[in-house]
Design a protein around this motif. Structure first.
Motif, PDB file in Angstrom:
ATOM      1  N   ASN A  23       0.817  -1.218   0.000  1.00 52.50           N
ATOM      2  CA  ASN A  23       0.000   0.000   0.000  1.00 52.50           C
ATOM      3  C   ASN A  23       0.849   1.266   0.000  1.00 52.50           C
ATOM      4  O   ASN A  23       0.334   2.358   0.215  1.00 52.50           O
ATOM      5  N   THR A  25       4.071   3.536  -2.069  1.00 55.42           N
ATOM      6  CA  THR A  25       5.006   3.708  -3.178  1.00 55.42           C
ATOM      7  C   THR A  25       6.351   4.134  -2.593  1.00 55.42           C
ATOM      8  O   THR A  25       6.430   4.529  -1.432  1.00 55.42           O
ATOM      9  N   ILE A  27       8.065   6.869  -2.947  1.00 57.32           N
ATOM     10  CA  ILE A  27       8.138   8.247  -2.446  1.00 57.32           C
ATOM     11  C   ILE A  27       7.322   8.398  -1.160  1.00 57.32           C
ATOM     12  O   ILE A  27       7.659   9.195  -0.276  1.00 57.32           O
ATOM     13  N   MET A  28       6.257   7.617  -1.022  1.00 58.88           N
ATOM     14  CA  MET A  28       5.512   7.625   0.242  1.00 58.88           C
ATOM     15  C   MET A  28       6.392   7.130   1.382  1.00 58.88           C
ATOM     16  O   MET A  28       6.325   7.633   2.513  1.00 58.88           O
ATOM     17  N   ARG A 119       0.747  -1.031 -11.059  1.00 56.43           N
ATOM     18  CA  ARG A 119       0.517  -0.915 -12.482  1.00 56.43           C
ATOM     19  C   ARG A 119       1.234   0.306 -13.041  1.00 56.43           C
ATOM     20  O   ARG A 119       1.656   1.179 -12.308  1.00 56.43           O
ATOM     21  N   GLY A 120       1.308   0.364 -14.356  1.00 56.95           N
ATOM     22  CA  GLY A 120       1.870   1.531 -15.018  1.00 56.95           C
ATOM     23  C   GLY A 120       3.359   1.392 -15.239  1.00 56.95           C
ATOM     24  O   GLY A 120       4.024   0.551 -14.649  1.00 56.95           O
ATOM     25  N   PRO A 121       3.889   2.243 -16.128  1.00 59.51           N
ATOM     26  CA  PRO A 121       5.305   2.155 -16.467  1.00 59.51           C
ATOM     27  C   PRO A 121       6.201   2.539 -15.297  1.00 59.51           C
ATOM     28  O   PRO A 121       5.855   3.362 -14.469  1.00 59.51           O
ATOM     29  N   ALA A 130       5.037   5.539 -12.862  1.00 61.48           N
ATOM     30  CA  ALA A 130       3.688   6.084 -12.996  1.00 61.48           C
ATOM     31  C   ALA A 130       3.121   6.585 -11.682  1.00 61.48           C
ATOM     32  O   ALA A 130       2.099   7.258 -11.667  1.00 61.48           O
ATOM     33  N   SER A 131       3.766   6.260 -10.569  1.00 62.76           N
ATOM     34  CA  SER A 131       3.237   6.724  -9.289  1.00 62.76           C
ATOM     35  C   SER A 131       3.722   8.127  -8.938  1.00 62.76           C
ATOM     36  O   SER A 131       3.252   8.726  -7.977  1.00 62.76           O
ATOM     37  N   PRO A 133       4.207  12.210  -8.972  1.00 63.68           N
ATOM     38  CA  PRO A 133       3.180  13.252  -9.131  1.00 63.68           C
ATOM     39  C   PRO A 133       2.989  13.735 -10.569  1.00 63.68           C
ATOM     40  O   PRO A 133       1.867  13.867 -11.052  1.00 63.68           O
ATOM     41  N   ALA A 135       3.477  12.242 -13.366  1.00 60.86           N
ATOM     42  CA  ALA A 135       2.850  11.230 -14.225  1.00 60.86           C
ATOM     43  C   ALA A 135       1.342  11.183 -14.009  1.00 60.86           C
ATOM     44  O   ALA A 135       0.585  10.838 -14.918  1.00 60.86           O
ATOM     45  N   GLN A 136       0.900  11.533 -12.800  1.00 57.27           N
ATOM     46  CA  GLN A 136      -0.536  11.493 -12.516  1.00 57.27           C
ATOM     47  C   GLN A 136      -1.234  12.824 -12.794  1.00 57.27           C
ATOM     48  O   GLN A 136      -2.400  12.844 -13.171  1.00 57.27           O
ATOM     49  N   PHE A 137      -0.525  13.931 -12.578  1.00 54.11           N
ATOM     50  CA  PHE A 137      -1.231  15.211 -12.557  1.00 54.11           C
ATOM     51  C   PHE A 137      -0.771  16.210 -13.605  1.00 54.11           C
ATOM     52  O   PHE A 137      -1.235  17.336 -13.631  1.00 54.11           O
ATOM     53  N   MET A 139       1.217  14.896 -16.992  1.00 53.29           N
ATOM     54  CA  MET A 139       1.327  14.228 -18.295  1.00 53.29           C
ATOM     55  C   MET A 139      -0.025  13.864 -18.917  1.00 53.29           C
ATOM     56  O   MET A 139      -0.182  13.958 -20.131  1.00 53.29           O
ATOM     57  N   PRO A 140      -1.029  13.464 -18.117  1.00 56.23           N
ATOM     58  CA  PRO A 140      -2.317  13.143 -18.745  1.00 56.23           C
ATOM     59  C   PRO A 140      -2.968  14.334 -19.441  1.00 56.23           C
ATOM     60  O   PRO A 140      -3.924  14.174 -20.194  1.00 56.23           O
TER      61      PRO A 140
ATOM     62  N   PRO B   8      -0.966   9.458 -22.229  1.00 52.68           N
ATOM     63  CA  PRO B   8      -0.601   8.935 -20.913  1.00 52.68           C
ATOM     64  C   PRO B   8      -1.819   8.997 -19.982  1.00 52.68           C
ATOM     65  O   PRO B   8      -2.520  10.012 -19.973  1.00 52.68           O
ATOM     66  N   PRO B  10      -3.284   8.449 -15.938  1.00 53.71           N
ATOM     67  CA  PRO B  10      -2.803   8.337 -14.558  1.00 53.71           C
ATOM     68  C   PRO B  10      -3.037   6.947 -13.987  1.00 53.71           C
ATOM     69  O   PRO B  10      -4.060   6.317 -14.275  1.00 53.71           O
ATOM     70  N   TYR B  11      -2.074   6.470 -13.216  1.00 52.86           N
ATOM     71  CA  TYR B  11      -2.232   5.249 -12.434  1.00 52.86           C
ATOM     72  C   TYR B  11      -2.313   5.659 -10.970  1.00 52.86           C
ATOM     73  O   TYR B  11      -1.292   6.012 -10.377  1.00 52.86           O
ATOM     74  N   PRO B  14      -1.836   4.789  -3.695  1.00 51.80           N
ATOM     75  CA  PRO B  14      -2.680   4.753  -2.497  1.00 51.80           C
ATOM     76  C   PRO B  14      -3.038   6.140  -1.945  1.00 51.80           C
ATOM     77  O   PRO B  14      -4.138   6.343  -1.457  1.00 51.80           O
TER      78      PRO B  14
END
Lengths: 387, 138
Positions: A23, A25, A27-28, A119-121, A130-131, A133, A135-137, A139-140, B8, B10-11, B14
């Protein structure tokens, strides 16, 4: 100077759970371990001003500082595998003994067991994880390379302070005039303000001539101690002041989109050198984009915040102007291989040695160098001088 | 649709899952620090200002202003067809977030900083919905 007895380890702890922790990553884990170690030491996060880490992206320390909300005076992303965190202790000791930082935080976090289930690259030391920041907020939404980000920073600056495309073009044109005096420059054709304004957009508000070149290039600098330096044949170029700062990794972490960390690194460099802006004879600042140079002049304090446009107007930074800047022709017209900082350093040294021929700034004794990395993320400022 | 698939995506991790769960419900749900009494973004398990780990998730209005933007004439990421608008939106609740401005022709004369915007949801797949923004209905 010796490092003996200069520092002590005063806090140490691990993440709450170790073993198989699906649960979290990497960086967490860095953050939780940091909290626990600081708690162990009884030291607040706000006191941390040196950060040493690796394994969370190619700019690991900057990424972690953004994530933790720290504006460091000293960072070190030294990545030498399993021994990294051991040498980080020594680096921290050196930094503290030298007075660069006071509270050094060294962090680690990896998910060697459970990470493969995420999941994710992933890979390349977190570059494609992919975890992260960005990549989530970012790049999409189609946000990636520097042109796409610097253009957004410039747009806000234009809105907030009235900076115009003409102001930016002043820098492109002035820098080209310096390149015309430099036989090694990549781009030497004449360039006018109108040429810049009528060229195509790369990322509005940036025209193509607002953007740096993409070239091949390499360079190197040799630094020695004071006694040795005095024995050299060529006149020494002294480091009189230096500063380093970062305020974010990506645009979402910027405290203020119109600012850069040069306000911190520049202030530090000026204070160390004990000189004022008026004392500087020649300025070499990173010009990945025209805007980078403009905002850097403001952040370094050469003019009031927001006054960069008027400051560079009338070809003030061109040959013959009263503010010689980027005298080799800059990243805009001389060369720009990707990480251009080496070349502003070399040009400052050449100017101070008086080796610049046609483009030589007369009686140049004090030079300011400011490098900018990432997405206006990290800066280093040097004030160099001759005897 | 082929190019859409290559963008791309997002994945969720948690610590960000509640944000993306909110997007799925078409609710803009952000982390809120009860010590600072303020929202923050992007999501962490702790407040990046005061380092409190006492975090709640609260719903935002989905309204804000266009803090800054650029019109991208070269694709910065796979799957995007230029020109498109990358945008930083300042939510009325305080935090800024990256997004795309849609529902408007991507031309310099159409877009300006501080214009009012509101969220427009784009369902990418069964799991992921992206918060895009469009000019606010006046």
């Amino acid at each position: 100077m010796t490092l003996k007895n200069k520092v002590a380890i005063v806090g140490a702890d691990e993440t709450d759970e170790i073993g198989f922790v699906p649960n979290m990553t990497p960086i967490m884990m860095h953050a939780q371990a940091a909290r626990n170690a600081l708690r162990d030491a009884g030291i607040a996060k706000s006191e941390v001003d040196g950060v040493f880490t690796c394994g969370v992206g190619p700019m690991a320390s900057t990424q972690l500082c953004e994530y933790l909300g720290i504006i460091p005076k000293y960072t070190d992303s030294t990545q030498i595998g399993g021994s990294s965190f051991v040498v980080h202790v020594e680096h921290a000791a050196a930094a503290i003994a030298a007075g660069i930082c006071n509270v050094a935080l060294i962090t680690h976090g990896e998910t060697g067991a459970s990470g493969r289930l995420r999941r994710g690259p992933r890979g390349m030391g977190g570059m494609f994880d992919a975890s992260m920041p960005s990549a989530q907020f970012e790049m999409p939404f189609g946000v990636g390379g520097p042109p796409g980000v610097y253009s957004m920073c410039a747009m806000r600056h234009m809105h907030q302070y009235g900076t115009t495309s003409e102001h930016l073009a002043e820098i492109a044109v002035a820098t080209r005039k310096w390149a015309q005096l430099n036989p090694r420059a990549f781009m030497r054709d004449p360039l006018t303000i109108d040429d810049v304004l009528s060229s195509r957009y790369v990322a509005y508000p940036f025209h193509i001539y607002d953007c740096c070149l993409v070239t091949d290039a390499g360079g190197a600098i040799v630094v020695v101690g004071a006694d040795r330096a005095r024995e050299m044949k060529k006149k020494p170029v002294w480091v009189l002041g230096s500063g380093e700062a970062s305020t974010h990794q990506s645009i979402l972490g910027m405290p203020d989109i119109t600012q850069t960390p040069a306000r911190y690194s520049g202030k530090a460099a000026f204070e160390m050198a004990g000189v004022t802006h008026k004392d500087i004879d020649v300025v070499e600042v990173y010009d990945s984009f025209t805007y980078t140079a403009l905002v850097t002049l403001e952040e370094l304090g050469f003019c009031e915040k927001g006054e960069g446009g008027p400051f560079v107007s009338g070809q003030r930074t061109a040959p013959g102007g009263d503010f010689p800047m980027n005298t080799n022709g800059g990243g805009l017209s001389y060369t720009h291989p990707g990480m251009y900082g080496m070349f502003i350093l070399i040009e400052a040294v050449r100017q101070l040695r008086g080796e610049c021929g046609e483009r030589q700034v007369k009686d140049a004794k004090l030079a300011l160098v400011n490098g900018t990395g990432g997405m206006l993320s990290a800066t280093g400022t040097l004030i160099l001088g001759t005897d | 649709m082929t190019t859409e698939m290559q963008k791309p995506i997002p994945y969720p991790s948690p610590e960000t899952q509640p944000f993306w769960d909110g997007c799925k419900r078409h609710e803009l749900t952000l982390p809120y620090c009860t010590k600072c009494d303020a929202f923050f973004f992007y999501p962490r398990q702790f407040c990046p200002t005061c380092f409190s780990w006492d975090i709640e998730w609260r719903q935002c209005s989905g309204k804000g202003t266009l803090h800054t933007f650029a019109i991208q004439y070269r694709p910065q990421m796979p799957g995007f067809t230029p020109p498109y608008i990358t945008a930083v939106v300042q939510l009325d609740e305080g935090p800024r977030m990256m997004t795309n401005l849609v529902g408007i022709e991507p031309m310099p004369e159409n877009v300006y900083c501080d214009m009012r915007v509101e969220v427009q949801w784009e369902d990418v797949n069964d799991e992921i919905t992206l918060p895009l923004f469009k000019p606010a209905a006046s």
